[in-house]
Scaffold this active site. Structure first.
Site, PDB file in Angstrom:
ATOM      1  N   ALA A   1       6.829 -16.590  11.773  1.00 39.54           N
ATOM      2  CA  ALA A   1       7.854 -15.709  12.361  1.00 39.54           C
ATOM      3  C   ALA A   1       7.750 -14.317  11.761  1.00 39.54           C
ATOM      4  CB  ALA A   1       9.243 -16.299  12.143  1.00 39.54           C
TER       5      ALA A   1
ATOM      6  N   ALA B   1       1.033  -4.146  11.898  1.00 44.05           N
ATOM      7  CA  ALA B   1       2.218  -4.671  12.589  1.00 44.05           C
ATOM      8  C   ALA B   1       2.208  -4.192  14.040  1.00 44.05           C
ATOM      9  CB  ALA B   1       3.477  -4.183  11.876  1.00 44.05           C
TER      10      ALA B   1
ATOM     11  N   TYR C   1       5.721 -10.388  12.535  1.00 44.50           N
ATOM     12  CA  TYR C   1       5.801  -9.455  13.671  1.00 44.50           C
ATOM     13  C   TYR C   1       5.281 -10.088  14.962  1.00 44.50           C
ATOM     14  CZ  TYR C   1       6.869  -5.901  10.256  1.00 44.50           C
ATOM     15  OH  TYR C   1       7.473  -5.190   9.267  1.00 44.50           O
TER      16      TYR C   1
ATOM     17  N   GLU D   1       1.203   3.755  -0.199  1.00 46.22           N
ATOM     18  CA  GLU D   1       2.656   3.664   0.058  1.00 46.22           C
ATOM     19  C   GLU D   1       3.392   3.128  -1.179  1.00 46.22           C
ATOM     20  OE1 GLU D   1       3.398   1.625   3.855  1.00 46.22           O
ATOM     21  OE2 GLU D   1       3.440   3.625   4.735  1.00 46.22           O
TER      22      GLU D   1
ATOM     23  N   VAL E   1       3.191 -24.824   7.391  1.00 49.70           N
ATOM     24  CA  VAL E   1       2.023 -25.364   8.095  1.00 49.70           C
ATOM     25  C   VAL E   1       0.957 -25.719   7.062  1.00 49.70           C
ATOM     26  CG1 VAL E   1       0.197 -24.849   9.765  1.00 49.70           C
ATOM     27  CG2 VAL E   1       2.513 -23.934  10.115  1.00 49.70           C
TER      28      VAL E   1
ATOM     29  N   LYS F   1       8.381   7.930  10.285  1.00 53.49           N
ATOM     30  CA  LYS F   1       8.169   6.603   9.677  1.00 53.49           C
ATOM     31  C   LYS F   1       9.435   5.750   9.847  1.00 53.49           C
ATOM     32  CE  LYS F   1       5.987   3.747   6.831  1.00 53.49           C
ATOM     33  NZ  LYS F   1       5.413   2.645   7.558  1.00 53.49           N
TER      34      LYS F   1
HETATM   35  P1  FAD Z   1       3.320 -11.362   9.160  1.00 50.79           P
HETATM   36  O1  FAD Z   1       4.253 -10.330   9.666  1.00 50.79           O
HETATM   37  O2  FAD Z   1       2.787 -11.226   7.787  1.00 50.79           O
HETATM   38  O3  FAD Z   1       4.066 -12.773   9.287  1.00 50.79           O
HETATM   39  C1  FAD Z   1       3.474 -14.003   8.990  1.00 50.79           C
HETATM   40  C2  FAD Z   1       4.587 -15.057   8.946  1.00 50.79           C
HETATM   41  O4  FAD Z   1       4.002 -16.347   8.792  1.00 50.79           O
HETATM   42  C3  FAD Z   1       5.546 -14.875   7.768  1.00 50.79           C
HETATM   43  O5  FAD Z   1       6.875 -15.054   8.204  1.00 50.79           O
HETATM   44  C4  FAD Z   1       5.150 -15.993   6.804  1.00 50.79           C
HETATM   45  O6  FAD Z   1       6.217 -16.449   6.012  1.00 50.79           O
HETATM   46  C5  FAD Z   1       4.693 -17.076   7.782  1.00 50.79           C
HETATM   47  N1  FAD Z   1       3.748 -18.022   7.194  1.00 50.79           N
HETATM   48  C6  FAD Z   1       2.604 -17.741   6.511  1.00 50.79           C
HETATM   49  N2  FAD Z   1       1.972 -18.875   6.167  1.00 50.79           N
HETATM   50  C7  FAD Z   1       2.730 -19.890   6.643  1.00 50.79           C
HETATM   51  C8  FAD Z   1       2.593 -21.318   6.629  1.00 50.79           C
HETATM   52  N3  FAD Z   1       1.547 -21.909   6.041  1.00 50.79           N
HETATM   53  N4  FAD Z   1       3.548 -22.049   7.215  1.00 50.79           N
HETATM   54  C9  FAD Z   1       4.622 -21.477   7.824  1.00 50.79           C
HETATM   55  N5  FAD Z   1       4.798 -20.131   7.877  1.00 50.79           N
HETATM   56  C10 FAD Z   1       3.872 -19.365   7.302  1.00 50.79           C
HETATM   57  N6  FAD Z   1       1.344  -2.142   9.679  1.00 50.79           N
HETATM   58  C11 FAD Z   1       1.768  -1.181  10.530  1.00 50.79           C
HETATM   59  O7  FAD Z   1       1.473  -1.247  11.737  1.00 50.79           O
HETATM   60  N7  FAD Z   1       2.525  -0.139  10.100  1.00 50.79           N
HETATM   61  C12 FAD Z   1       2.927  -0.013   8.824  1.00 50.79           C
HETATM   62  O8  FAD Z   1       3.611   0.953   8.474  1.00 50.79           O
HETATM   63  C13 FAD Z   1       2.518  -1.013   7.895  1.00 50.79           C
HETATM   64  N8  FAD Z   1       2.927  -0.945   6.617  1.00 50.79           N
HETATM   65  C14 FAD Z   1       2.578  -1.948   5.751  1.00 50.79           C
HETATM   66  C15 FAD Z   1       3.050  -1.879   4.439  1.00 50.79           C
HETATM   67  C16 FAD Z   1       2.718  -2.856   3.535  1.00 50.79           C
HETATM   68  C17 FAD Z   1       3.237  -2.771   2.130  1.00 50.79           C
HETATM   69  C18 FAD Z   1       1.886  -3.945   3.940  1.00 50.79           C
HETATM   70  C19 FAD Z   1       1.531  -5.029   2.950  1.00 50.79           C
HETATM   71  C20 FAD Z   1       1.408  -4.012   5.226  1.00 50.79           C
HETATM   72  C21 FAD Z   1       1.756  -3.027   6.147  1.00 50.79           C
HETATM   73  N9  FAD Z   1       1.310  -3.069   7.481  1.00 50.79           N
HETATM   74  C22 FAD Z   1       1.704  -2.081   8.361  1.00 50.79           C
HETATM   75  C23 FAD Z   1       0.490  -4.191   7.953  1.00 50.79           C
HETATM   76  C24 FAD Z   1       1.425  -5.237   8.622  1.00 50.79           C
HETATM   77  O9  FAD Z   1       2.512  -5.526   7.793  1.00 50.79           O
HETATM   78  C25 FAD Z   1       0.689  -6.520   8.976  1.00 50.79           C
HETATM   79  O10 FAD Z   1      -0.458  -6.214   9.712  1.00 50.79           O
HETATM   80  C26 FAD Z   1       1.633  -7.426   9.784  1.00 50.79           C
HETATM   81  O11 FAD Z   1       2.699  -7.859   8.978  1.00 50.79           O
HETATM   82  C27 FAD Z   1       0.894  -8.628  10.368  1.00 50.79           C
HETATM   83  O12 FAD Z   1       1.785  -9.307  11.205  1.00 50.79           O
HETATM   84  P2  FAD Z   1       1.609 -10.865  11.458  1.00 50.79           P
HETATM   85  O13 FAD Z   1       2.554 -11.219  12.546  1.00 50.79           O
HETATM   86  O14 FAD Z   1       0.187 -11.211  11.600  1.00 50.79           O
HETATM   87  O15 FAD Z   1       2.070 -11.554  10.109  1.00 50.79           O
HETATM   88  P1  NAD Z   2      -7.245  -1.604   3.344  1.00 49.30           P
HETATM   89  O1  NAD Z   2      -8.370  -2.502   3.608  1.00 49.30           O
HETATM   90  O2  NAD Z   2      -6.802  -0.671   4.383  1.00 49.30           O
HETATM   91  O3  NAD Z   2      -7.532  -0.754   2.025  1.00 49.30           O
HETATM   92  C1  NAD Z   2      -8.006  -1.371   0.858  1.00 49.30           C
HETATM   93  C2  NAD Z   2      -8.694  -0.348  -0.047  1.00 49.30           C
HETATM   94  O4  NAD Z   2      -9.119  -1.011  -1.214  1.00 49.30           O
HETATM   95  C3  NAD Z   2      -9.917   0.284   0.601  1.00 49.30           C
HETATM   96  O5  NAD Z   2      -9.797   1.678   0.519  1.00 49.30           O
HETATM   97  C4  NAD Z   2     -11.077  -0.262  -0.235  1.00 49.30           C
HETATM   98  O6  NAD Z   2     -12.138   0.648  -0.373  1.00 49.30           O
HETATM   99  C5  NAD Z   2     -10.405  -0.536  -1.568  1.00 49.30           C
HETATM  100  N1  NAD Z   2     -11.095  -1.533  -2.392  1.00 49.30           N
HETATM  101  C6  NAD Z   2     -11.686  -2.686  -1.968  1.00 49.30           C
HETATM  102  N2  NAD Z   2     -12.232  -3.350  -3.025  1.00 49.30           N
HETATM  103  C7  NAD Z   2     -11.961  -2.607  -4.125  1.00 49.30           C
HETATM  104  C8  NAD Z   2     -12.248  -2.775  -5.510  1.00 49.30           C
HETATM  105  N3  NAD Z   2     -12.942  -3.844  -5.977  1.00 49.30           N
HETATM  106  N4  NAD Z   2     -11.826  -1.825  -6.375  1.00 49.30           N
HETATM  107  C9  NAD Z   2     -11.136  -0.761  -5.915  1.00 49.30           C
HETATM  108  N5  NAD Z   2     -10.848  -0.545  -4.629  1.00 49.30           N
HETATM  109  C10 NAD Z   2     -11.244  -1.463  -3.733  1.00 49.30           C
HETATM  110  O7  NAD Z   2      -6.047  -2.572   2.889  1.00 49.30           O
HETATM  111  P2  NAD Z   2      -4.492  -2.332   2.761  1.00 49.30           P
HETATM  112  O8  NAD Z   2      -4.181  -0.976   2.274  1.00 49.30           O
HETATM  113  O9  NAD Z   2      -3.984  -3.503   1.995  1.00 49.30           O
HETATM  114  O10 NAD Z   2      -3.983  -2.449   4.259  1.00 49.30           O
HETATM  115  C11 NAD Z   2      -4.105  -3.687   4.953  1.00 49.30           C
HETATM  116  C12 NAD Z   2      -3.832  -3.451   6.428  1.00 49.30           C
HETATM  117  O11 NAD Z   2      -2.473  -3.084   6.602  1.00 49.30           O
HETATM  118  C13 NAD Z   2      -4.660  -2.313   7.007  1.00 49.30           C
HETATM  119  O12 NAD Z   2      -5.047  -2.642   8.287  1.00 49.30           O
HETATM  120  C14 NAD Z   2      -3.702  -1.143   7.035  1.00 49.30           C
HETATM  121  O13 NAD Z   2      -3.983  -0.251   8.110  1.00 49.30           O
HETATM  122  C15 NAD Z   2      -2.369  -1.837   7.248  1.00 49.30           C
HETATM  123  N6  NAD Z   2      -1.299  -1.019   6.637  1.00 49.30           N
HETATM  124  C16 NAD Z   2      -0.805   0.001   7.376  1.00 49.30           C
HETATM  125  C17 NAD Z   2       0.166   0.814   6.829  1.00 49.30           C
HETATM  126  C18 NAD Z   2       0.723   1.946   7.640  1.00 49.30           C
HETATM  127  O14 NAD Z   2       0.393   2.069   8.834  1.00 49.30           O
HETATM  128  N7  NAD Z   2       1.581   2.791   7.088  1.00 49.30           N
HETATM  129  C19 NAD Z   2       0.634   0.586   5.516  1.00 49.30           C
HETATM  130  C20 NAD Z   2       0.076  -0.469   4.792  1.00 49.30           C
HETATM  131  C21 NAD Z   2      -0.907  -1.261   5.355  1.00 49.30           C
END
Ligand code: FAD
Ligand code: NAD
Length: 405
Positions: free
Chosen positions: A11, A318, A13, A170, A81, A379
Site C-alpha cells: 500500500a 513516486a 504509492y 534531500e 508477503v 515541492k
Molecule cells: P512504496 O511507496 O515504497 O510502498 C511499498 C509498500 O509495500 C509499503 O507500504 C511497504 O510497507 C509495503 N511492503 C513492502 N514489503 C512488503 C511485504 N513483504 N509484505 C507486505 N507489504 C510490504 N519520488 C518522487 O517521485 N518524488 C520525490 O520527491 C521523491 N522523494 C523521495 C525521498 C526519499 C527520502 C526517498 C527514499 C524516495 C523518494 N522518492 C521520490 C522515490 C519514491 O519514494 C519511490 O520511488 C516510491 O515510494 C515507490 O513507490 P512504490 O509504490 O513502488 O513503493
Molecule cells: P540514486 O541511484 O538516484 O543515487 C545514488 C547515488 O549514490 C548515485 O549518485 C551513485 O553514484 C552513488 N553511489 C553509488 N554507489 C556508491 C558508493 N559505493 N559510494 C558512494 N556513492 C555511491 O538513488 P537515491 O538517491 O536513493 O534515489 C532513489 C530513487 O528515488 C531515484 O530514482 C530518485 O530519482 C528517486 N528520488 C527522487 C527524489 C525527488 O524527486 N525529489 C528524492 C529522492 C529519491
C-alpha cells in the site's frame, strides 16, 4: 458466476493508487478486491528524509490505510508477503495465504548495497518509518552521549552520507537545518559537528541540470557539508567507513553515524518468487505485466520500464509509481469486463524537485528551472498533490503541508 479476485500487494504509492482508482471504477458485484500491506498505515516515502533528520515527526508522514479505502469494496489484510507462487496463482503471507485471478505487485524497493561489506550491519537507511525513526534517534543519542563522556569522542558528531543522489541531498538539506537545534539542545559547539557526503560519480546528482547542482552544492557547503566527489564507499565498519578515489588506496573516515543513500533495487520477494529480474526489478510489458504471466502486474520500484528516448530505465519514483497505478486500475477494470484492449503505459514526466530543507529546493517543473523559495513551494504542492490524489480533500487537510513560506 464467480467474481474475479484482484489482489494488490503493498500500500505504497503504486498500490494505494491502484486500489483507490479500482474502488471507483469497479462495482462490488464485478470483482473482489484485496489489499495486503505489512503495516496498517501508508507512509509517504518521499518525506522520509524529514522524519530521518527529525525535522518532521514520523506520525506526520503516515496515515491509516483504512481512512482512504472503501471498506465495502476492498478487503484489507494486514500481513507480510513471504513469497508469490505464480504458477499456483497464490501469495504466501506470514499468517496465511491468498489466491488471486489478477495480481498487482507494488511492494516498493530496498536499498542497493552492491555487496559492500558492513553496510547492512552498520549503516542506517532511509527506507521506511522504522528505519527513519531509528536514524533520527541514533543521531540524537550520539549528541546526548557526547557530553556524558570524560574523554570527548568527536567522531560521535561526524555523520557520513553515502550517495549524493536525490535521497542523500534531500536528507542533507534537512540534517543541516536540524544540527543547530541539536547543538543548542545538547550544549554542543557546532564546530565539532562534521557532515561528509561521499559520492562515487564525478558530480553530485549525476545527470541533473549542472546549474541547479551547483546551486545545491553551494547551499549545502555553506551550511557545513563537505563533499567528497569521485570517491566511493568501499566498506562500512562499526567505527565508520573506508573510501577510495578511483584506484587509490582506501582510507578510513571515522564516524558515529553512517547513512547509506546510494540507490534502490527491487523488493527481494521478486527474486525469491522466481521472477526474471534485473537488480530485483521486473522488465514489464507495455501493459506493465510480467512477460509470460498475463495475470501479474508489477509497478513502482520493483518494475523496470525503459525510456525509449534514451534506451535506459526510468528512475524509480513516486511519480511513475502513481501513474502506473492509474494505468493498471484502468486495465484491470477492462479485463474483468472481458475487454482485452488494454492501454499501454506511457510515462508523463512532469519534472523533478529536490528539496534542500524546509525553505529551499531546486527543480525542473514542466521544463522550467526553479531554485529557492519558488522551488520549495513547488515541492510542497507536489507533496500535497499526491495526498489529494489518493485521499481527496479530507486527507489533504489532515496531512498536507500548508506552511509554504
Ligand atoms: P512504496 O511507496 O515504497 O510502498 C511499498 C509498500 O509495500 C509499503 O507500504 C511497504 O510497507 C509495503 N511492503 C513492502 N514489503 C512488503 C511485504 N513483504 N509484505 C507486505 N507489504 C510490504 N519520488 C518522487 O517521485 N518524488 C520525490 O520527491 C521523491 N522523494 C523521495 C525521498 C526519499 C527520502 C526517498 C527514499 C524516495 C523518494 N522518492 C521520490 C522515490 C519514491 O519514494 C519511490 O520511488 C516510491 O515510494 C515507490 O513507490 P512504490 O509504490 O513502488 O513503493
Ligand atoms: P540514486 O541511484 O538516484 O543515487 C545514488 C547515488 O549514490 C548515485 O549518485 C551513485 O553514484 C552513488 N553511489 C553509488 N554507489 C556508491 C558508493 N559505493 N559510494 C558512494 N556513492 C555511491 O538513488 P537515491 O538517491 O536513493 O534515489 C532513489 C530513487 O528515488 C531515484 O530514482 C530518485 O530519482 C528517486 N528520488 C527522487 C527524489 C525527488 O524527486 N525529489 C528524492 C529522492 C529519491
Amino acid at each position: 458466476m464467480k467474481k474475479p479476485k484482484i489482489v494488490i500487494l503493498g500500500a505504497g504509492y503504486g498500490g494505494l493508487m491502484t486500489t483507490v482508482r479500482l474502488q471507483k471504477q469497479v462495482g462490488v458485484n464485478e470483482a473482489d478486491i484485496v489489499l495486503v500491506n505489512k503495516n496498517d498505515y501508508h507512509y509517504e516515502t518521499t518525506w522520509l528524509h524529514e522524519a530521518s533528520a527529525g525535522t518532521l515527526h514520523h506520525d506526520r508522514v503516515r496515515y491509516d490505510i483504512r481512512d482512504v479505502i472503501d471498506r465495502s469494496k476492498v478487503d484489507f489484510i494486514q500481513d507480510t508477503v513471504v513469497e508469490i507462487k505464480k504458477d499456483e496463482k497464490k501469495v504466501i503471507l506470514e499468517n496465511g495465504e491468498v489466491d488471486y485471478d489478477y495480481l498487482v505487485i507494488s511492494l516498493g524497493g530496498e536499498p542497493e548495497t552492491f555487496g559492500i561489506q558492513g553496510l547492512k550491519e552498520y549503516a542506517f537507511g532511509i527506507t521506511n518509518v522504522n528505519s527513519s525513526r531509528q536514524l533520527r534517534e541514533h543521531i540524537e543519542y550520539q549528541f546526548a552521549t557526547y557530553n556524558m563522556e570524560a574523554e570527548k569522542n568527536d567522531t560521535r558528531l561526524t555523520i557520513v552520507v553515502g550517495g549524493a543522489g536525490f535521497t542523500g541531498i534531500e536528507f542533507l538539506g534537512e540534517l543541516t537545518n536540524r544540527i543547530p537545534e541539536l547543538c543548542r539542545e545538547y550544549d554542543i559547539d557546532p564546530h565539532k559537528v562534521k557532515i561528509v557526503c561521499v559520492e562515487a560519480a564525478p558530480t553530485v546528482l549525476p545527470g541533473f541540470d549542472p546549474e541547479l547542482v551547483k546551486y545545491a552544492v553551494s547551499q549545502l557547503e555553506r551550511k557545513g557539508v563537505e563533499f567528497l566527489i569521485g570517491t566511493a564507499i568501499k566498506e562500512c565498519t562499526p567505527e565508520g567507513i573506508f573510501v577510495a578515489k578511483g584506484d587509490e588506496e582506501p582510507y578510513e573516515i571515522k564516524a558515529g553515524t553512517v547513512v547509506w543513500a546510494a540507490g534502490v533495487r527491487g523488493n527481494a520477494i521478486i527474486e525469491k518468487s522466481g521472477f526474471e529480474a534485473m537488480r530485483g526489478r521486473v522488465k514489464v510489458t507495455p501493459e506493465l505485466r510480467v512477460p509470460g504471466y498475463e495475470d501479474v502486474f508489477v509497478i513502482g520500484d520493483s518494475s523496470l520500464v525503459i525510456n525509449e528516448e534514451i534506451n535506459r530505465p526510468y528512475p524509480p519514483t513516486a511519480q511513475i509509481s502513481m501513474q502506473q497505478g492509474e494505468n493498471v486500475a484502468k486495465n484491470l477494470a477492462k479485463l474483468i469486463r472481458n475487454n482485452q484492449d488494454l492501454e499501454p503505459f506511457e510515462f508523463d514526466n512532469k519534472g523533478t524537485v529536490c528539496s534542500l530543507g524546509e525553505n529551499d529546493a531546486i527543480g525542473v517543473v514542466f521544463g522550467k528551472k526553479l531554485t529557492g523559495a519558488k522551488a520549495s513551494f513547488m515541492k510542497k504542492v507536489i507533496d500535497n498533490r499526491s495526498l489529494f490524489m489518493i485521499g481527496g480533500t479530507g486527507l489533504l487537510l489532515k496531512k498536507g503541508k500548508f506552511k509554504v513560506f
